[in-house]
Enzyme design. Structure first.
Site, mmCIF file in Angstrom:
data_model
loop_
_atom_site.group_PDB
_atom_site.id
_atom_site.type_symbol
_atom_site.label_atom_id
_atom_site.label_comp_id
_atom_site.label_asym_id
_atom_site.label_seq_id
_atom_site.Cartn_x
_atom_site.Cartn_y
_atom_site.Cartn_z
ATOM 1 N N GLU A 7 10.134 0.352 10.494
ATOM 2 C CA GLU A 7 11.157 1.385 10.305
ATOM 3 C C GLU A 7 10.461 2.698 10.587
ATOM 4 O O GLU A 7 9.656 3.153 9.780
ATOM 5 C CB GLU A 7 11.726 1.300 8.881
ATOM 6 C CG GLU A 7 13.106 1.914 8.764
ATOM 7 C CD GLU A 7 13.032 3.394 8.497
ATOM 8 O OE1 GLU A 7 12.972 4.165 9.480
ATOM 9 O OE2 GLU A 7 13.020 3.782 7.335
ATOM 10 N N CYS B 96 13.377 10.205 7.735
ATOM 11 C CA CYS B 96 13.334 9.690 9.113
ATOM 12 C C CYS B 96 14.705 9.762 9.774
ATOM 13 O O CYS B 96 14.814 9.899 10.977
ATOM 14 C CB CYS B 96 12.805 8.270 9.135
ATOM 15 S SG CYS B 96 13.524 7.243 7.861
ATOM 16 N N LYS C 245 0.843 -1.197 0.000
ATOM 17 C CA LYS C 245 0.000 0.000 0.000
ATOM 18 C C LYS C 245 0.878 1.247 0.000
ATOM 19 O O LYS C 245 1.559 1.540 0.978
ATOM 20 C CB LYS C 245 -0.925 0.061 1.210
ATOM 21 C CG LYS C 245 -1.969 1.184 1.038
ATOM 22 C CD LYS C 245 -2.677 1.582 2.297
ATOM 23 C CE LYS C 245 -2.000 2.697 3.055
ATOM 24 N NZ LYS C 245 -1.944 4.001 2.387
ATOM 25 N N GLU D 192 9.898 14.495 16.489
ATOM 26 C CA GLU D 192 10.250 14.488 15.077
ATOM 27 C C GLU D 192 9.370 15.495 14.325
ATOM 28 O O GLU D 192 8.142 15.404 14.364
ATOM 29 C CB GLU D 192 10.040 13.085 14.495
ATOM 30 C CG GLU D 192 10.505 12.983 13.059
ATOM 31 C CD GLU D 192 10.340 11.585 12.489
ATOM 32 O OE1 GLU D 192 9.307 10.947 12.766
ATOM 33 O OE2 GLU D 192 11.244 11.132 11.767
#
Lengths: 491, 293
Positions: free
Chosen positions: A271, A305, A197, A402
């Protein structure tokens, strides 16, 4: 021995920095008006009949309509993948499996220019990056894992590894094609079939990859791609015939998936997010460090990331380094992603721009000192100035959370011990950077930083042979390299 | 008159010390004839949390030890266990084992420690890689310990299940908190005494006795525990522990193995509790002609 210091030369950025536009042409690309899903070797309409629009974030213009997948589409895709696994893929000689992957790698290279242009249009990243990094690395990833298909027993001493079955894979919007390659290539090499997806804001290169997969002659059902939002992802995660889930995305969603998979026996790799420390010592080559800092935080607009979003500078060189950093940022060109001179492209979506703006506001409220370059940014589309926060402290939320945008916090430090403590004192552990000329210090730091990837005197380098993945709340499992095979095998 | 035997008080092993449970709770361990063998500490959540503090404190030092040194300490544990075989056999007999079963279990435990002692300075070489990247960089990947590991040892055995879970965890440089078998806890406490005399730094292994059903949710939800190993097969326990593990992306492993079987010892258990770290560094690009002879 002290020399009289030379007067500082101040750069004037208001003149002499004009560039003529150098846009990459988009004439040659082929985009349909409408895409459904790619299931069992065919492009099919979504069961719901509903579509959503994928926009170009640099000008807010629609690019194509894309099928809104739901549980029915996922079920169809998983069934196709299961049948393909049982009847075709797991019986195929491993060397033949590998040859399909080689074909896909080659066809990505053949269509590299089209893929790069669409990637930049759909996601907003500079063409320089999609052309030189995303697309070549995606092809290389298929090429690398192709060769593993018939050599798996050499990767795990004393074991005979077996494939798992159907792998459900959910990927983010920051590297749409590259993440698809990171997921699909090792899964297929290890003998699994796939339901993927793509992210809802960047589905188009996955559809182009589906064309390549179809053209490669890969047996129907071995790779299925279903578009949609979080509910489609949830349907994939919860499907009973899926043996493995691989997810790349935020830590929040990763935790939801880890919880959802509990007790099912499904194999999981995650991840997730990061908040990397990029550490500059006094003896570092400062000009190179500046380039590394820039590449660390402004690569892909900071939608990375492993972005080096927390800069730690040793006190003795802090003033000098920050001045050099500001000068360099002044030269960055923020604008049209298709322009070959663009350094920083468009923020991926309106939602993401709002999130970044929220954090910039928060940083000011928290008392850090904000700095942005003086240049203009486009008025239409989603753009954000490269942003520094000076005098940030460890407890600030802009330091702990983040942001996933072009925002860098800067802290200073005195001792090695102090910076190790500060760098590690965070729930994340994906990556880190170290800048020093002292070899023994590099190895000390790389050993003590609790992060999966450490770049020493470089930053944001990727390669298919090099495993990538996090410690702590940045996830578990590795992608890339020999270690990346374990995610898709029963060992 | 026959001599009155001095009975041992069975306590916990936390941070190199032998405290009683802070809760003051106990459960009686009975023999087949319903006689009390010992009052065993029924550890609390607070005991577990204290043990995590000890394990976290010990992690930097233990993971930083030379692999050769860890190897020697694991071997020393085996030596200490070997010389105290008689005591462990006696405890296994008290807990219902036959003489031959007891002897076999203790010698297997000694051999298992020797096996993992050998891996300490070898698994890194086997599972590391130098990665030939396209760009001009030196790139290598090595396993590093995950951190603080909580473990629920097998309920079925007193010694071999405990040793088999502790050894691969600490061989790889992690520190741990292990909950012993509730019904067969004697050897666990005595094994703590072995550890305490084996040059193993305090806090590297912490041993609790008590009820897994009560403690596992606290183990799974603790935010400063990096991984959880469950040596059992109860499906509901696995599900709830995995759900809670998601709170801090804790690594969860179900080691439901027959520890008497030789195949249950392998380096992949060490690898379960390792993270792969990849390091990049540029390589100077001068003299590109290469060595010509």
């Amino acid at each position: 021995m002290s020399k009289k210091s030379k007067p500082e030369i101040t750069l004037n950025f208001n003149q002499g920095w004009q560039y003529a536009p150098a846009p990459e042409s988009s004439d040659h690309i082929r985009l349909e008006k409408k895409y459904g899903h790619f299931i069992n070797g065919e492009f099919v309409a979504p069961a719901s009949g509903k579509y959503f629009t994928s926009y170009n974030p640099s000008n807010e213009k629609p690019l194509a309509d894309v099928g809104k997948g739901d549980a029915r589409d996922m079920d169809k895709a998983v069934k196709a993948a299961k049948t393909a696994y049982d009847k075709v893929w797991k019986k195929m000689p491993a060397a033949e499996r590998g040859k399909y992957l080689y074909r896909i790698a080659r066809m990505i290279q053949e269509r590299a220019r089209e893929l790069a242009v669409i990637e930049s249009m759909d996601g907003g990243k500079p063409i320089r990056e999609s052309r030189d990094i995303d697309v070549p690395l995606a092809a290389a990833h298929f090429f690398y894992y192709a060769g593993w298909a018939d050599k798996l027993e050499y990767a795990f001493p004393g074991r005979t590894p077996e494939p798992l079955g159907v792998a459900g894979q959910i990927i983010p919007w920051n590297f749409p094609l590259l993440m698809a390659a990171w997921k699909i290539a090792p899964a297929l090499a290890c003998g699994n079939t796939v339901v993927l997806k793509p992210a809802e804001s960047t589905p188009l290169t996955a559809m182009k990859l589906a064309e390549i997969i179809r053209d490669s002659g890969l047996p129907p059902g071995v790779v299925n791609i279903v578009n949609g939002f979080g509910d489609a992802g949830a349907a994939l995660v919860n499907h009973k015939d899926v043996a493995k889930i691989a997810f790349t995305g935020s830590t929040d969603v990763g935790k939801i998936i880890q919880k959802a998979v509990a007790g099912t026996g499904k194999k999981l790799t995650l991840e997730l997010g990061g908040k990397a420390a990029n550490i500059v010592f006094e003896d570092a080559p400062l000009d190179q460090a500046v380039e590394g800092i820039i590449n660390g935080i402004f690569f892909n607009q900071g939608h990375v990331c492993c972005a080096g979003s927390r800069l730690f500078v040793q006190e003795g060189v802090a003033d000098k380094l920050i001045r050099k950093l500001k000068d360099r940022i002044e030269t960055l060109r923020v604008g049209d992603p298709l322009d070959k001179n663009t350094d920083v492209g468009a923020i991926n979506s309106k939602e993401q721009l709002e999130k970044i703006s929220y954090y910039i506001g928060l940083g000011k409220e928290e008392g850090a000192e904000m700095w942005q370059p003086s240049g203009n940014i486009p008025q239409t589309g989603y753009f954000c100035r490269p942003t520094l926060f000076l005098n940030a402290s460890q407890s600030h939320r802009i330091v702990q959370e983040e942001i996933f945008g072009p925002v860098l916090t800067i802290q200073t430090f005195r001792t090695v011990e102090e910076v190790i403590e500060k760098a590690n004192n965070i729930p994340y552990g994906l990556s880190a950077g170290v800048w020093t000329d002292k070899g023994s210090r590099i190895f000390n730091l790389t050993g003590k930083l609790r992060a999966g990837v450490v770049w020493a005197n470089t930053y944001n380098k990727f390669d298919p042979v090099s495993p990538f993945g996090g410690y702590k709340e940045s996830g578990f499992g590795r992608e890339g390299g020999v270690q990346g095979l374990a995610a898709y095998l029963k060992i | 008159m026959t001599r009155i035997e001095v009975l041992k008080t069975y306590k916990l092993y936390i941070g190199g010390q032998f405290p009683r449970t802070e809760s003051g709770r106990y459960y009686p361990l009975l023999d087949k004839k319903k006689n009390v063998i010992a009052n065993i500490c029924l550890s609390s959540r607070k005991d577990f949390r204290n043990a995590v503090v000890a394990a976290r404190g010990a992690f930097g030092g233990w993971s930083g030890r030379a692999a050769f040194n860890r190897s020697q300490i694991l071997y020393r544990i085996a030596e200490m266990l070997e010389t105290r075989k008689a005591q462990f056999i006696e405890e296994l007999l008290l807990q219902g084992a036959t003489k031959s079963q007891a002897e076999k279990e203790v010698t297997l435990a000694v051999d298992r420690l020797v096996y993992y002692s050998g891996w300490c300075d070898k698994f890194t070489a086997v599972f590391s890689s130098v990665n030939p990247v396209q760009s001009s960089h030196f790139n290598f990947s090595v396993p590093e310990p995950t951190g603080v590991v909580a473990a629920v040892a097998s309920e079925d055995s007193s010694l071999i299940g405990l040793v088999s879970v502790i050894a691969p965890i600490i061989a790889g440089g992690n520190t741990c908190i292990v909950l012993a078998s509730e019904s067969k806890p004697l050897c666990a406490v005595t094994f703590g005494e072995v550890l305490a005399t084996s040059d193993l730094p305090g806090g590297v292994v912490n041993i609790l006795t008590g009820n897994a059903g009560e403690l596992i949710s606290h183990m799974a939800s603790h935010m400063d525990v990096n991984a959880l190993v469950y040596c059992g097969s109860d499906k509901a326990t696995i599900k709830s522990a995995q759900e809670l593990s998601a709170l801090n992306v804790k690594r969860f492993f179900n080691w439901s193995l027959n520890w008497n079987d030789g195949s249950s010892q392998n380096p992949y258990l060490i690898c379960d509790l390792q993270e792969i770290k990849t390091t990049w560094h540029p390589i100077e690009n001068i003299g590109t002609g290469g060595a010509k002879y």
